[in-house]
Design a protein around this motif. Structure first.
Motif, short mmCIF file in Angstrom:
data_model
loop_
_atom_site.label_atom_id
_atom_site.label_comp_id
_atom_site.label_asym_id
_atom_site.label_seq_id
_atom_site.Cartn_x
_atom_site.Cartn_y
_atom_site.Cartn_z
N VAL A 87 -1.18 0.85 7.54
CA VAL A 87 -0.36 0.82 6.24
C VAL A 87 0.92 1.37 7.53
CG1 VAL A 87 -1.30 2.77 5.27
CG2 VAL A 87 0.15 0.75 3.86
N LEU A 88 1.78 1.14 6.82
CA LEU A 88 3.13 1.52 7.23
C LEU A 88 4.02 2.45 5.87
CD1 LEU A 88 4.64 -1.07 9.06
CD2 LEU A 88 3.30 0.81 10.05
N LEU A 89 4.36 3.75 5.81
CA LEU A 89 4.01 3.91 4.41
C LEU A 89 5.78 4.11 4.79
CD1 LEU A 89 1.67 7.17 4.24
CD2 LEU A 89 2.04 5.03 2.98
N GLY A 90 6.59 4.49 5.86
CA GLY A 90 7.71 4.51 6.33
C GLY A 90 8.45 5.25 5.98
N GLY A 91 7.87 6.29 5.28
CA GLY A 91 8.81 7.43 5.89
C GLY A 91 7.78 8.69 4.85
N GLY A 92 7.99 9.68 4.50
CA GLY A 92 7.20 10.87 4.02
C GLY A 92 6.95 12.09 4.47
N THR A 93 5.24 12.58 4.84
CA THR A 93 5.52 13.74 5.64
C THR A 93 4.67 13.82 6.98
OG1 THR A 93 4.92 14.95 3.35
CG2 THR A 93 4.24 16.11 5.52
N PRO A 94 5.56 14.09 8.20
CA PRO A 94 4.68 13.16 9.29
C PRO A 94 3.48 14.53 9.39
CG PRO A 94 7.08 13.99 9.66
CD PRO A 94 6.54 14.50 8.73
N PHE A 95 2.49 14.44 10.39
CA PHE A 95 1.18 14.89 10.88
C PHE A 95 2.15 16.16 11.46
CE2 PHE A 95 -3.14 15.58 12.28
CZ PHE A 95 -3.41 17.18 11.53
N PHE A 96 2.67 16.30 12.48
CA PHE A 96 2.73 17.06 13.29
C PHE A 96 4.44 17.40 12.79
CE2 PHE A 96 -1.43 15.77 15.76
CZ PHE A 96 -1.60 17.05 15.53
N VAL A 156 3.55 -1.07 3.39
CA VAL A 156 2.92 -2.32 4.07
C VAL A 156 1.56 -2.26 4.32
CG1 VAL A 156 3.65 -4.15 5.84
CG2 VAL A 156 5.61 -3.09 5.00
N GLU A 157 0.53 -2.93 3.68
CA GLU A 157 -0.40 -3.00 4.36
C GLU A 157 -0.73 -3.68 5.59
OE1 GLU A 157 -3.76 -2.15 1.33
OE2 GLU A 157 -2.18 -3.06 0.05
N LEU A 158 -1.02 -3.74 6.71
CA LEU A 158 -1.69 -4.47 7.68
C LEU A 158 -3.20 -4.53 7.45
CD1 LEU A 158 -0.03 -2.30 10.16
CD2 LEU A 158 1.26 -4.69 9.45
N GLU A 159 -3.88 -5.70 8.13
CA GLU A 159 -4.87 -5.87 8.01
C GLU A 159 -5.63 -5.34 10.00
OE1 GLU A 159 -5.75 -10.19 4.93
OE2 GLU A 159 -5.23 -10.26 6.92
N GLY A 160 -6.86 -5.01 10.17
CA GLY A 160 -7.53 -4.84 11.38
C GLY A 160 -7.88 -3.58 11.20
N PRO A 161 -7.83 -3.12 12.87
CA PRO A 161 -6.38 -3.93 14.20
C PRO A 161 -7.90 -4.79 14.47
CG PRO A 161 -8.27 -2.02 14.27
CD PRO A 161 -7.32 -1.68 13.52
N LEU A 162 -7.42 -5.97 14.42
CA LEU A 162 -8.12 -7.82 14.57
C LEU A 162 -8.49 -7.14 16.64
CD1 LEU A 162 -4.95 -10.43 13.78
CD2 LEU A 162 -6.97 -8.93 12.17
N GLU A 163 -7.60 -6.22 17.15
CA GLU A 163 -8.18 -6.29 18.70
C GLU A 163 -8.04 -4.34 18.92
OE1 GLU A 163 -7.07 -8.07 22.59
OE2 GLU A 163 -5.54 -9.31 20.68
#
Lengths: 196, 196
Positions: free
Chosen positions: A156-165, B173-180
């Protein structure tokens, strides 16, 4: 001594989305399988895929104690008394909360990450010390005390927020691996070793 | 029409480190193998592992044209005349550079991502359109035009810099996979499909 950290992370590197959102994506894999994994909290049982279960079990079965930050401790209200992984937990904080004192499940350390990890090592019987939060893990990395990074990479792409590190003084930090890459349902479990 | 994007990205989500650093880590896999992969530039030959070569070849062999941003075009000085992948390249820019005009290798489009992708589709003979830069890819994602994301995940923490995706209006944005998932030398090649 082995010191590990881990988190469910979006593909764009966030452990929570903007305004503390996105958890339904980040933690979907804790509930989208058919293997029960009980926690210390009887009201909370995970349902993992077999692959995720085996991977998670490998982590928790060697875990002796945790080090967490004050923010997480407060956010969960001290997990109602003990951490769901049922291991002793060291809270690293400048200001220990009033009304708490060191007990079987919690210890409070005020003098830095090195001391907190040493304490966790001691009360965890010398088994693996887990660091729970990127801030704590970043401090450990900078102090040269982190051995492994376990990333549960969520598509998933969250586009922002809290980075892990965050606030890594020692970047760039090279890792080795992945030593493991395990595919679950909407998660890829990756395990890396910190290059020393 | 198939529209893809890809990048070498650090584990913490950056395609370049603070102050345009970290490339020796991000692009190490282009040179740490023993299979030659020539580029359109005779002075630049990649040396990939077999695994990385096969993965990369799968991408480039179906590629018809690229869409890039003006920043990358300027940074590379128009790649000295043509893109090293030797495919026609559409530059999306508000201000086309003077001294250039549309030719066999470059076209300039000023009226948005949709138009740039349509142009690339046309001059690429209907084959896959590749988007080269996270800004361009983010615009395409927001417009619902992106089909796949190819991430070359590099085991390094850069601690800051330029995130791959930025300014995503459509997140999460949800993604599917990894396909590879293909393991190279100091890189894990992951391919995801955008959920629609």
């Amino acid at each position: 001594m082995k010191v590990c950290t881990g988190a469910s992370m979006s593909l764009d590197g966030y452990v929570s989305g903007p305004g503390e959102t996105g958890f339904e994506h980040l933690f979907a894999w804790y509930g989208n399988g058919d293997i029960d994994m009980p926690t210390g909290n009887p009201e909370m049982t995970f349902r993992l895929t077999q692959a995720s279960y085996d991977h998670q079990k490998a982590f928790t079965s060697e875990l002796g104690a945790l080090v967490v930050g004050r923010k997480l401790f407060d956010f969960t209200n001290g997990w109602g008394g003990k951490h769901p992984l049922e291991v002793p937990t060291v809270v690293l904080t400048h200001n220990p909360p009033t009304g708490y004192e060191d007990n079987k499940w919690f210890a409070f350390v005020t003098d830095g990450i090195e001391s907190a990890i040493a304490k966790a090592h001691e009360i965890g019987g010398g088994r693996t010390v887990g660091l729970n939060s990127g801030t704590i893990a970043s401090q450990a990395l900078d102090a040269g005390l982190l051995d492994e990074v376990w990333i549960d990479l969520v598509p998933v792409l969250l586009g922002g927020g809290t980075p892990f590190f965050s606030g890594l003084g020692s970047a760039p930090v090279e890792l080795e691996g992945p030593l493991e890459s395990v595919q679950g349902n909407r998660v890829t479990h990756l395990r890396y070793r910190v290059k020393k």
